[in-house]
Design a protein around this motif. Sequence first.
Motif, PDB file in Angstrom:
ATOM      1  N   ASP A 124       0.842  -1.201   0.000  1.00 35.59           N
ATOM      2  CA  ASP A 124       0.000   0.000   0.000  1.00 35.59           C
ATOM      3  C   ASP A 124       0.870   1.242   0.000  1.00 35.59           C
ATOM      4  O   ASP A 124       2.084   1.179   0.217  1.00 35.59           O
ATOM      5  CB  ASP A 124      -0.945  -0.001   1.212  1.00 35.59           C
ATOM      6  CG  ASP A 124      -0.204   0.044   2.539  1.00 35.59           C
ATOM      7  OD1 ASP A 124       0.514   1.025   2.789  1.00 35.59           O
ATOM      8  OD2 ASP A 124      -0.355  -0.907   3.337  1.00 35.59           O
ATOM      9  N   SER A 125       0.238   2.374  -0.243  1.00 34.85           N
ATOM     10  CA  SER A 125       0.937   3.664  -0.249  1.00 34.85           C
ATOM     11  C   SER A 125       0.485   4.513   0.929  1.00 34.85           C
ATOM     12  O   SER A 125       0.357   5.728   0.814  1.00 34.85           O
ATOM     13  CB  SER A 125       0.676   4.404  -1.571  1.00 34.85           C
ATOM     14  OG  SER A 125      -0.725   4.583  -1.777  1.00 34.85           O
ATOM     15  N   GLY A 126       0.255   3.848   2.061  1.00 39.85           N
ATOM     16  CA  GLY A 126      -0.220   4.540   3.253  1.00 39.85           C
ATOM     17  C   GLY A 126       0.897   5.176   4.050  1.00 39.85           C
ATOM     18  O   GLY A 126       2.009   5.399   3.547  1.00 39.85           O
ATOM     19  N   ALA A 127       0.600   5.436   5.335  1.00 41.99           N
ATOM     20  CA  ALA A 127       1.545   6.160   6.195  1.00 41.99           C
ATOM     21  C   ALA A 127       2.701   5.304   6.669  1.00 41.99           C
ATOM     22  O   ALA A 127       3.700   5.823   7.169  1.00 41.99           O
ATOM     23  CB  ALA A 127       0.802   6.723   7.410  1.00 41.99           C
ATOM     24  N   GLY A 128       2.606   3.986   6.530  1.00 51.74           N
ATOM     25  CA  GLY A 128       3.690   3.119   6.980  1.00 51.74           C
ATOM     26  C   GLY A 128       3.602   2.810   8.471  1.00 51.74           C
ATOM     27  O   GLY A 128       2.782   3.374   9.206  1.00 51.74           O
TER      28      GLY A 128
END
Length: 409
Positions: free
Chosen positions: A343-347
């Motif tokens: 995913d390209s989320g906040a990590g």
Amino acid sequence: MDGWATTDVGRVPTSSPNLTVEHVRALLDTVDKGVVLADLEGRVLMVNARGRKCLDEHGKGETTPLNIFADVLNIDPKTISQRIENGEDQLELEGRTSSKAYRVRVRWLPESDWLAIQFENDEEEENSAESAAQLTVQELLQEREITYRNLLAAYLKLQEVNRQKTVFLASAAHELKTPLAVIKGYYDLLLTGSLGRLSEKQKDILEESKESCERLVRLVSMFLNYSALESGKLVLQLRENDLRDCLEETANRWSEAFQRKGVKLETLLDPSIPTFRFDYQKVQQAAANLLDNALKHTPSEGTVTLRARPHFWERRVAKIAPVEERRRFRLPRPNSVEVSVTDSGAGIAPEHHQEIFEDFVRVDRNTSGMGLGLAIAKRLIQAHRGKIWVESEQNRGSTFAFLLPMDQS
């Protein structure tokens, strides 16, 4: 013998008809401290066994006659006599050999006009302290045993309470499953327009309600699966299946949810993945939990990628291939499949990489859910003798991946 009996280090008066040297010596030997009997001038009359040891340590054991004050304690006997004449019937003195210090108690016995001199050395105090320490250690061990038993009883009680709670919640979730399925069915029926035409606002309301209903269905289903895992009722249905079909079906089910949030879902499945034995439903559930987790933490206009490819898992190698074979093929033959969701989320911060797979753990408190999705996925993959992990850095997204061995038996 002028009224005196000779001892090892001096003489003792024998004028009393009822008192013999043997009686006095026997009484003194029962005392657990070094005792010396002396006259007012310090001349030693009788010594008990412990007293002889003290004198030996002073190097005066063979001295005859012996003055306890002048020869042992290095004190002027006249000083002691003067103090007793001044009314001090008990004195405390200090002496020292080359290796040990002594405290000496001097008591005047007016009936016989003798001085009873008692040695108290550090060794005796150490033995006493050691005995006290041994007693203390024994008491501590007993207390630890009692504490351990109490903790064990409390732990067993908590386990039983937790089991009863799990059974109760599983029963409640099971009772909710059927009515929720009926409600979801009615939403689908209404949205098809079979029961009448709907306005755009009505459709929006029904779509939102259906989404909430589906989320509740997933939570109930997740808790039922967790209860089954906790109770040890997990049974794998291992059959020859196509993993690509399994993951494509999962992605299609989640495509609508991704579209509603405005998140792009990419599916990259390697066509060279062979069929192998695995539990179709359980792997599908593990992948769905990873997609659900990625969707929660990916903002609108972000991207989530579901990927599957053959993988060589070195730990699964039964034997090492010959050097010629490794050179010819360069890479070992794949023995597992790696499935990942990126995913390209906040990590996720590194300190949370292990705990996020535990039960009821949620790093981000602002998201919905019970913190069971990753825990269930971990147990399902481990049941297949696989492994699951995460690679993530803050502000750089996350990749959750798991390995499925292709040699299931």
